[in-house]
Design an enzyme around this catalytic site. Structure first.
Site, PDB file in Angstrom:
ATOM      1  N   CYS A   1       0.504  -0.921  -0.244  1.00  0.00           N
ATOM      2  CA  CYS A   1       0.119  -0.530   0.045  1.00  0.00           C
ATOM      3  C   CYS A   1       0.865   1.363   0.188  1.00  0.00           C
ATOM      4  CB  CYS A   1      -0.870  -0.246   1.442  1.00  0.00           C
ATOM      5  SG  CYS A   1      -2.199  -1.623   1.531  1.00  0.00           S
TER       6      CYS A   1
ATOM      7  N   HIS B   1      -3.934  -4.768  -0.576  1.00  0.00           N
ATOM      8  CA  HIS B   1      -3.638  -5.707   1.275  1.00  0.00           C
ATOM      9  C   HIS B   1      -3.321  -7.039   1.686  1.00  0.00           C
ATOM     10  CE1 HIS B   1      -4.333  -2.262   4.028  1.00  0.00           C
ATOM     11  NE2 HIS B   1      -5.278  -1.526   3.019  1.00  0.00           N
TER      12      HIS B   1
ATOM     13  N   GLU C   1      -2.594  -8.861   3.178  1.00  0.00           N
ATOM     14  CA  GLU C   1      -3.092  -9.401   5.284  1.00  0.00           C
ATOM     15  C   GLU C   1      -4.738  -9.304   5.228  1.00  0.00           C
ATOM     16  OE1 GLU C   1      -3.458  -5.378   5.638  1.00  0.00           O
ATOM     17  OE2 GLU C   1      -2.272  -6.598   4.085  1.00  0.00           O
TER      18      GLU C   1
END
Length: 392
Positions: free
Chosen positions: A258, A350, A352
Site C-alpha cells: 500500500c 492488502h 494481510e
C-alpha cells in the site's frame, strides 16, 4: 434507533440529511466510500483510514457487532462514519459490544439513514472531497456555517499522517515456529494482522516508529525491511523515501504494501498522483502479470504510482531494471512493482486482509523465500517468474 438529526455536508455544497450515529458533534475529513460487504471492524481500526470520513456502500452494517480479537489497532481511526441502515440488534457469538458502542467510546461522529448509493455515485463523478458530519449542537449551525467549516478543513493532498498513526516506541513480535530471520517494519500505520503474518513466516519482527533514521535501521542489522500501509500523501513523505533508498543501497531485501508500494515507486524515481476517488473495499480485482492469475484483493488507497505498465524499464534513480508486476482490472492502476536487479518488490493492496479475501497471502511466503535466499547468498535475488511456481 435514534431519531436525532444529523447532516453530511460535502465541500461542493451537497447536503444529505440523516440520523445521528455514534458520537455527537462535528467531524471533518475526506469523504470516501468502501465497497466491502464485510470487515467493517477491520476497516474502522485500520490506521490508513485516518483523516477520512468512510462511507460503507453495503446498506446493512453492524449486525455482527464488534470484538477485541478482530481489531487491527488499539482504536478506531476513521474521522467519521456513514452508513445507510445500522443494525438494530447484534447477532454473533463472537460479539462483545455493538458497533455504535465503540463509535461512541472512541468519539467517532457518524451518520445513518442517508442514501449512500446517491453519495457514492456523486463521489464517483465529482471525486473524493472534503466533508463534514454535524449532529447534536453542531446540527443547529446554519448551512453556510457548516459548509464554511468543511471548506476550511485540510485537503488530503500534501498531508503527512504517518506521524499521527505510527508507534512512538520500538517493540518486537517474536517469530512463530522455526526462525528464518528478522525484519524491520517501518510503522506508517501498520495493522496487527500484518505483524502476525510476518511472525508466522518465522521472522522476528522489530516494529519501528516512522521517525527512525537510516543509521538506526542499519544498526539493528535486519535481514529485511518492510514498509507498511498508512494514510496521507506519499509526496509528503520524502524522509521515508530517502531512508528506503539508503537501505536498498545496502542490499537489505525489501517488501512494501500500500503506502509502502507508493514509497518504493518514489524511491525508484517514479512519481505518484492522486486518484479521483481511490480504491477501497475487499473486492478489487488485480492481475498478477507474472502468472496471469486474477486476485481479488482488499484495498484502501487514494494515491498511486506513475510507472510504465508494460515492459521492463530502468529505474530513474539508478536501482536497475524494474517492471510493473500487478495491474488493477478496473482502471489499469499500477498495483505492484518488481525490481529485477535488487531484492525489492511491493504491492498496492492488502495481502494481510484479515477479513478476507486471502488470494494474495502467497506474497508473505515470497518475502520469506527472499530472506532465506539472501541469507544463503549475499547476491540472492528475487525468484524469477519461471521459478516462483503457482499459487492458490
Amino acid at each position: 434507533m435514534t431519531t436525532e438529526p444529523a447532516v453530511l455536508v460535502l465541500e461542493d455544497g451537497r447536503r444529505f440529511e440523516g440520523r445521528a450515529y455514534g458520537a455527537r458533534g462535528r467531524t471533518l475529513g475526506e469523504a470516501v466510500f468502501a465497497t466491502g460487504m464485510t470487515g467493517y471492524q477491520e476497516t474502522l481500526t485500520d490506521p490508513s483510514y485516518a483523516g477520512q470520513i468512510v462511507m460503507q456502500t453495503a446498506p446493512h452494517i453492524g449486525n455482527t457487532g464488534v470484538n477485541d480479537t478482530d481489531k487491527e489497532s488499539a482504536k478506531i481511526w476513521v474521522a467519521g462514519y456513514v452508513v445507510r441502515d445500522p443494525s438494530r440488534v447484534v447477532s454473533n457469538f463472537r460479539a462483545q459490544r455493538s458497533l455504535d458502542d465503540d463509535l461512541e467510546t472512541d468519539g467517532v461522529v457518524g451518520i445513518s439513514g442517508i442514501d449512500t448509493r446517491a453519495v457514492t455515485r456523486h463521489i464517483r463523478s465529482a471525486g473524493a472531497m472534503r466533508a463534514g458530519i454535524f449532529s447534536g449542537a453542531e446540527y443547529e449551525l446554519s448551512a453556510t456555517e457548516q459548509l464554511g467549516a468543511v471548506r476550511a478543513g485540510a485537503e488530503m493532498a500534501g498531508q503527512k499522517l504517518s506521524s499521527v498513526v505510527s508507534t512512538r516506541e520500538r517493540y518486537q513480535v517474536p517469530a512463530i515456529g522455526e526462525r528464518v530471520g528478522s525484519v524491520a517494519v517501518l510503522d506508517l500505520g501498520v495493522k496487527t494482522s500484518t505483524l502476525n503474518y510476518l511472525a508466522e513466516r518465522g521472522l522476528d519482527v522489530e516494529v519501528l516508529p516512522e521517525s527512525v533514521t537510516v543509521d538506526e535501521v542499519l544498526e539493528i542489522a535486519p535481514d529485511a525491511l518492510f514498509y507498511s500501509n498508512g494514510p496521507g500523501d506519499p509526496e509528503a513523505s520524502e524522509s521515508h523515501v530517502e531512508l528506503l533508498r539508503e537501505v536498498l543501497k545496502s542490499g537489505v531485501p525489501y517488501f512494501g504494501i500500500c503506502f509502502g508500494n507508493q514509497l518504493l515507486g518514489r524511491a525508484l524515481g517514479f512519481g505518484t498522483y492522486k486518484l479521483p476517488f481511490g480504491h477501497r473495499g475487499i473486492n478489487q480485482p488485480v492481475l498478477d502479470k507474472l502468472t496471469g492469475r486474477v486476485e481479488i484483493t482488499s484495498q484502501n488507497h487514494g494515491f498511486a504510482v506513475d510507472a510504465p505498465r508494460e515492459g521492463v524499464v530502468d529505474s530513474p534513480a539508478g536501482f536497475g531494471r524494474v517492471e510493473v508486476s500487478h495491474l488493477s482490472l478496473n482502471d489499469d492502476v499500477v498495483e505492484g512493482i518488481r525490481c529485477l536487479d535488487i531484492d525489492a518488490f511491493s504491492v498496492q493492496y492488502h495481502p494481510e486482509a484479515a477479513a478476507g479475501p486471502h488470494d494474495s497471502m502467497y506474497l508473505f511466503d515470497r518475502f520469506r523465500e527472499m530472506v532465506l535466499a539472501r541469507r544463503e547468498s549475499p547476491a540472492g535475488q528475487l525468484p524469477t517468474a519461471s521459478s516462483e511456481g503457482d499459487h492458490e
